[in-house]
Design an enzyme around this catalytic site. Structure first.
Site, PDB file in Angstrom:
ATOM      1  N   TYR A   1      -4.453  -0.776 -10.017  1.00  0.00           N
ATOM      2  CA  TYR A   1      -5.828  -0.450  -9.635  1.00  0.00           C
ATOM      3  C   TYR A   1      -6.589   0.285 -10.733  1.00  0.00           C
ATOM      4  O   TYR A   1      -7.739   0.655 -10.542  1.00  0.00           O
ATOM      5  CB  TYR A   1      -5.833   0.421  -8.374  1.00  0.00           C
ATOM      6  CG  TYR A   1      -5.548  -0.337  -7.104  1.00  0.00           C
ATOM      7  CD1 TYR A   1      -4.291  -0.887  -6.875  1.00  0.00           C
ATOM      8  CD2 TYR A   1      -6.517  -0.500  -6.129  1.00  0.00           C
ATOM      9  CE1 TYR A   1      -4.011  -1.573  -5.712  1.00  0.00           C
ATOM     10  CE2 TYR A   1      -6.243  -1.192  -4.957  1.00  0.00           C
ATOM     11  CZ  TYR A   1      -4.989  -1.719  -4.756  1.00  0.00           C
ATOM     12  OH  TYR A   1      -4.723  -2.395  -3.598  1.00  0.00           O
TER      13      TYR A   1
ATOM     14  N   LYS B   1       9.873  -1.463  -7.091  1.00  0.00           N
ATOM     15  CA  LYS B   1      10.495  -2.713  -7.548  1.00  0.00           C
ATOM     16  C   LYS B   1      11.093  -2.426  -8.927  1.00  0.00           C
ATOM     17  O   LYS B   1      10.819  -3.120  -9.918  1.00  0.00           O
ATOM     18  CB  LYS B   1       9.420  -3.818  -7.591  1.00  0.00           C
ATOM     19  CG  LYS B   1       9.930  -5.215  -7.877  1.00  0.00           C
ATOM     20  CD  LYS B   1      10.472  -5.931  -6.669  1.00  0.00           C
ATOM     21  CE  LYS B   1      11.019  -7.298  -7.054  1.00  0.00           C
ATOM     22  NZ  LYS B   1      11.801  -7.923  -5.986  1.00  0.00           N
TER      23      LYS B   1
ATOM     24  N   ASP C   1      10.433  -5.600  -1.447  1.00  0.00           N
ATOM     25  CA  ASP C   1      10.590  -6.827  -0.632  1.00  0.00           C
ATOM     26  C   ASP C   1      11.554  -6.577   0.526  1.00  0.00           C
ATOM     27  O   ASP C   1      11.295  -6.974   1.666  1.00  0.00           O
ATOM     28  CB  ASP C   1      11.024  -8.021  -1.495  1.00  0.00           C
ATOM     29  CG  ASP C   1      11.975  -7.655  -2.620  1.00  0.00           C
ATOM     30  OD1 ASP C   1      12.110  -6.466  -2.927  1.00  0.00           O
ATOM     31  OD2 ASP C   1      12.593  -8.575  -3.191  1.00  0.00           O
TER      32      ASP C   1
ATOM     33  N   ASP D   1      -0.831  -0.295  -0.492  1.00  0.00           N
ATOM     34  CA  ASP D   1      -1.916  -1.001   0.192  1.00  0.00           C
ATOM     35  C   ASP D   1      -1.352  -2.109   1.080  1.00  0.00           C
ATOM     36  O   ASP D   1      -1.704  -2.249   2.251  1.00  0.00           O
ATOM     37  CB  ASP D   1      -2.865  -1.591  -0.863  1.00  0.00           C
ATOM     38  CG  ASP D   1      -4.177  -2.033  -0.257  1.00  0.00           C
ATOM     39  OD1 ASP D   1      -4.527  -1.525   0.829  1.00  0.00           O
ATOM     40  OD2 ASP D   1      -4.842  -2.887  -0.860  1.00  0.00           O
TER      41      ASP D   1
END
Ligand code: NAD
Length: 362
Positions: free
Chosen positions: A125, A192, A225, A249
């Protein structure tokens, strides 16, 4: 009795309707507000050349607390998201998004009570992007090839993901402090780092370091995930989640889905000096002016604001009144009815009336 000075930003689309409904229920708690109403969003572009004029920022900086409706971000236009700009410019580094099941909401799960703490100032972002076909992109691609030997394929666009130790540590500390202050037992860092070893790796390492300062709170981590799968299988196993901006988000919308949808998902953007409260959802342009949208996500954001202002009793009362309207199930908007075409669904303003009736009878 204290009067609270609050910047009130109605926003775009359904924003003005849900803001009006929220303002009415907040005033019905008996707490005194001095609303500093500020317009931002699409309608300001013609007049000020920007959706976020300086005087709006000055108002928030002065009042330190704002309640904000959603603001449209035109896709692919030259304007950066007002929401992202606000969070970054005012350094509202922690985005707090609770997801809790309320009795009476038709959901697949009953015991969800998750607090999402999303890093709010960096990650993808940051707005560091290079457009396809530009000279700058070519220079960056050459530089990358020179530095690490990798070739960026012809015709690519590039967005930079940067994550800092400082921002990761401070959002992790916010999550642990929140857990401690609110009787929560566990913080899960989501990442991740198996693929993005440096950026997400730094986020995880920072959380691990901060966790050592809080031996009374259990700490664990999950790959994002796997986290998504586990949340739809056993959401009751999770307590406080702390995530970098983008995963935060996405996972917070997923959690909103677990507890009945965006119409019930509140949020707060908190910095060391200021706080902006707003629903998780956007401006839902298709329902603008139709008195159809659910104002409860913004009302629950108002509950969070009351707590922030130290008005705990009013916060608890308003929370109970909204919960009672949901549990009753009659005077609720279309999204809380089993069938979205249910003719008994009421509108935005009638929802506010129902909450005020409950407030008066509790
Ligand atoms: P959205 O949240 O506006 O709408 C998605 C869907 O969720 C809607 O079609 C509707 O079915 C449902 N929904 C959302 N809020 C609801 C409510 N209060 N009551 C009933 N149903 C509701 O998401 P979008 O369509 O992706 O975004 C629309 C605009 O809002 C975009 O310009 C986007 O950039 C902006 N946006 C702003 C914010 C913000 O101001 N913080 C957040 C998200 C999106």
């Amino acid at each position: 009795m204290t009067t609270h000075d609050i910047t009130l930003i109605p926003g775009d689309g359904i924003g003005p309707e849900i803001t009006d409904a929220t303002r009415r229920v907040l005033e019905a708690t008996g707490v005194c507000f001095n609303w500093d109403i500020q317009e931002a969003g699409e309608k300001m572009i013609d007049r000020y050349g920007t959706p976020l004029p300086d005087h709006v920022m000055e108002s928030i900086t002065r009042n330190k607390v704002a309640l904000k409706g959603p603001i449209t971000t035109p896709v692919g236009s030259g304007f950066r998201s007002v929401n992202v700009t606000l969070r970054q410019t005012l350094d509202l580094y922690a985005n707090l998004r609770p997801a809790k099941t309320y009795l009476g909401v038709r959901t697949r799960f009953e015991n969800v009570d998750i607090i999402i703490v999303r890093e709010n100032t960096e990650d993808l972002y940051s707005g560091i992007e290079f457009q396809y076909g530009t000279q700058e992109l070519g220079e960056l691609a050459d530089c990358i090839q020179k530095l690490n030997g990798q070739v960026i394929p012809e015709g690519s666009a590039i967005s930079i993901k940067s994550i800092s130790r400082k921002a990761s540590q401070r959002v992790a500390r916010f999550a642990f402090e929140y857990a401690r202050a609110n009787g929560r037992k566990k913080v899960t860092a989501v990442h991740k780092a198996n693929i993005m070893k440096f950026s997400d790796g730094l986020f995880l390492a920072s959380a691990v370091e901060v966790a050592k300062e809080y031996p009374d709170i259990t700490f664990e981590d999950r790959i994002v995930d796997n986290m998504a799968m586990q949340l739809v299988q056993k959401p009751e196993a999770y307590d406080v989640l702390v995530l970098p901006n983008l995963y935060g988000d996405i996972i917070s919308d997923l959690c909103a889905g677990l507890v009945g949808g965006l119409g019930l998902a509140p949020g707060a953007n908190i910095g060391s000096e200021m706080a902006v409260f707003e629903p998780v959802h956007g401006s839902v342009p298709k329902y603008a002016g139709k008195n159809k949208a659910n104002p409860m996500a913004m009302m629950f954001s108002g509950v969070m604001m009351l707590r922030h202002l130290g008005e705990r009793e009013a916060a608890d009362q308003l929370d109970r009144a909204i919960a009672a309207v949901i549990a009753d199930g009659r005077l609720v908007t279309y999204d809380l009815k089993g069938n979205p075409d249910d003719p008994t669904a009421v509108g935005t303003s009638a929802t506010a009336d129902a909450v005020i009736d409950k407030l008066n009878s509790i």
